[in-house]
Design an enzyme around this catalytic site. Structure first.
Site, PDB file in Angstrom:
ATOM      1  N   LYS A  94      30.584  61.148  20.011  1.00  0.00           N
ATOM      2  CA  LYS A  94      29.929  60.596  18.951  1.00  0.00           C
ATOM      3  C   LYS A  94      29.090  61.779  18.237  1.00  0.00           C
ATOM      4  O   LYS A  94      28.899  61.572  17.060  1.00  0.00           O
ATOM      5  CB  LYS A  94      28.839  59.549  19.293  1.00  0.00           C
ATOM      6  N   GLU A 116      22.252  51.762  14.198  1.00  0.00           N
ATOM      7  CA  GLU A 116      22.293  51.084  15.273  1.00  0.00           C
ATOM      8  C   GLU A 116      22.929  51.623  16.478  1.00  0.00           C
ATOM      9  O   GLU A 116      23.559  52.934  16.292  1.00  0.00           O
ATOM     10  CB  GLU A 116      23.270  49.664  15.179  1.00  0.00           C
ATOM     11  N   SER A 383      36.136  59.721  26.513  1.00  0.00           N
ATOM     12  CA  SER A 383      35.228  60.019  25.488  1.00  0.00           C
ATOM     13  C   SER A 383      33.915  60.197  25.715  1.00  0.00           C
ATOM     14  O   SER A 383      33.097  60.790  24.966  1.00  0.00           O
ATOM     15  CB  SER A 383      35.146  58.646  24.641  1.00  0.00           C
TER      16      SER A 383
HETATM   17  C1  LIG Z   1      30.556  54.522  21.628  1.00  0.00           C
HETATM   18  C2  LIG Z   1      31.560  54.901  22.836  1.00  0.00           C
HETATM   19  C3  LIG Z   1      32.811  54.230  22.754  1.00  0.00           C
HETATM   20  C4  LIG Z   1      33.189  53.492  21.580  1.00  0.00           C
HETATM   21  O1  LIG Z   1      33.380  53.999  20.292  1.00  0.00           O
HETATM   22  P1  LIG Z   1      34.276  54.409  19.367  1.00  0.00           P
HETATM   23  O2  LIG Z   1      34.100  54.132  18.459  1.00  0.00           O
HETATM   24  O3  LIG Z   1      35.294  53.020  19.794  1.00  0.00           O
HETATM   25  O4  LIG Z   1      35.091  55.465  20.169  1.00  0.00           O
HETATM   26  C5  LIG Z   1      33.737  55.130  23.548  1.00  0.00           C
HETATM   27  N1  LIG Z   1      33.199  55.794  24.565  1.00  0.00           N
HETATM   28  C6  LIG Z   1      31.829  56.251  24.688  1.00  0.00           C
HETATM   29  C7  LIG Z   1      31.627  57.184  25.750  1.00  0.00           C
HETATM   30  C8  LIG Z   1      30.869  55.791  23.598  1.00  0.00           C
HETATM   31  O5  LIG Z   1      29.864  56.320  23.813  1.00  0.00           O
END
Ligand SMILES: *Cc1c(COP(=O)(O)O)cnc(C)c1O
Length: 401
Positions: A94, A116, A383
């Protein structure tokens, strides 16, 4: 697919074919247009690009590595690789779009960032960006998520952000978005709304995608360097869809690469409210100012959703994903809470990497895919890291044998 994909999608009005757009009150329309114009005027400049490149390298620690999972591949078959966004500063992908959005805010002369957060990762990333640039920061968060992701609440406060608890409805992500939007509407001149995914009214799905493209650009290069080939399969979890768009964007024109977006099947796919599998059970609708596949209740309102992963429990999905599904460019599958928890422990114990519960959905699907296709390579966008989820997992699922 299309040589000029990124120039053609979205179109001038922010549409990815029928999805996206900006279904918003008139007083917001001019603000969104200003942000859009500023984005095109500023973000394509040499100064902006080189400042962002510098931030990515020296502050975020990019490029993040691509890693080959030896033991996981041995056990499940195939060749499983991870793009390590868990090693990006603040522990998730992010920050990639937060630094971009905050840099744009600085160039636009804004004083305060509003957003948010679901799992708290976007809030932490934005609070980090605000601290970096010396901007104020106000984060809206559902009370259920505040409890579940308490360490992230503390992080945001330590970073100097104000956390606004949201206590209506299900007290999770959807309500937090509504609340943040209202706060932004009160002073759109001095504040800017920094959305946490490739969702919301135009230009946000485009901007967030563009800032996340770095993930795919790096990963493609790194994977090719390691193997001399492109991956056969690319897997990413999908809440709103920003980490998935980040990695998919580099492979949209590579017909041989299969792209998989993984949604949460939660407790059960057969009951509305028990999952957040938008692509499996949703139909086109409007949420938070844009059109997309949407999980709806019997009245056509956004449905209640559930996932062990707070960052995935959103009834909508990015408009670009909605289009890519219709074009059959990306396949959307789902993974249950239980499969997610199993993958969480499996990756921890076989590779020494504790994944976020969101990312564990992608890992779980990669494990299944590897079993079915033992000769293929799979690149998973990891992610985020799972430190934020430890208490929740131990409390609700305990340790495996
Ligand atoms: C917020 C988050 C997501 C989901 O958000 P996307 O916009 O779908 O990528 C996925 N993995 C992690 C670690 C997150 O913090």
């Amino acid at each position: 697919m299309l040589a000029n994909y990124f120039k053609e999608f979205p179109n001038q009005e922010g549409f990815f074919n029928e999805y996206g757009g900006a279904f918003i009150p008139p007083q917001l329309e001019s603000e969104m247009r200003k942000i859009n114009d500023a984005y095109f005027a500023i973000s394509k400049s040499h100064k902006f690009i080189s400042e962002l490149r510098d931030i990515r390298k020296h502050f975020q620690g990019r490029p993040t590595p691509v890693y080959h999972c030896n033991r996981l591949s041995q056990k499940y078959g195939g060749q499983i690789y991870l793009k390590r966004e868990d090693l990006n500063h603040t522990g998730a992908h992010k920050l990639n779009h937060c630094m971009g959005e905050a840099l744009l805010a600085k160039y636009m002369g804004k004083k305060k960032l509003i957003a948010e957060t679901g799992a708290g990762q976007h809030g932490v990333a934005l609070a980090t960006a605000a601290a970096y640039f010396g901007l104020e920061c106000e984060i809206h968060m559902g009370e259920v998520d505040m409890k579940k992701e308490y360490p992230n609440v503390q992080r945001m406060k330590i970073l100097g952000a104000t956390v606004v608890p949201v206590s209506h409805g299900l007290k999770t992500l959807k309500e937090a978005v509504d609340s943040a939007f209202e706060a932004y509407l009160e002073d759109p001149i001095n504040t800017i709304y920094c959305i946490g995914s490739v969702v919301g009214p135009h230009p946000f799905p485009m901007m967030v995608r563009d800032f996340q493209r770095i993930v795919g650009i790096e990963a493609k290069d790194q994977f090719f360097d390691m193997t001399g080939e492109l991956p056969d399969n690319i897997v990413a979890c999908v809440g709103g869809g920003s980490n998935a768009m980040g990695i998919f964007s580099a492979f949209l024109n590579d017909a041989a690469c299969r792209l998989y977006g993984i949604e949460p099947a939660g407790k059960s796919l057969s009951t509305i409210g028990d999952h957040a599998a938008t692509m499996t059970h949703g139909k086109p609708g409007i949420i938070h100012g844009f059109k997309c596949y949407l999980l709806q209740d019997e009245n056509g309102e956004p449905a209640a959703v559930h996932s062990v992963a707070s960052g995935l429990d959103y009834p909508g999905i990015g408009p670009e994903h909605s289009m890519l599904r219709d074009l059959n460019k990306v396949t959307y599958e789902s993974i249950s809470d239980k499969e997610c928890i199993d993958a969480f422990f499996e990756l921890s114990r076989l590779e020494g990497i504790i994944p976020a519960l969101e990312s564990s959905h992608a890992v779980a699907f990669a494990m299944k895919l590897a079993k079915e296709n033992p000769k293929q390579s799979i690149l998973v966008n990891l992610s985020g890291r799972g430190d934020k989820d430890l208490d929740y997992v131990i409390e609700n699922f305990g340790l495996p044998q």
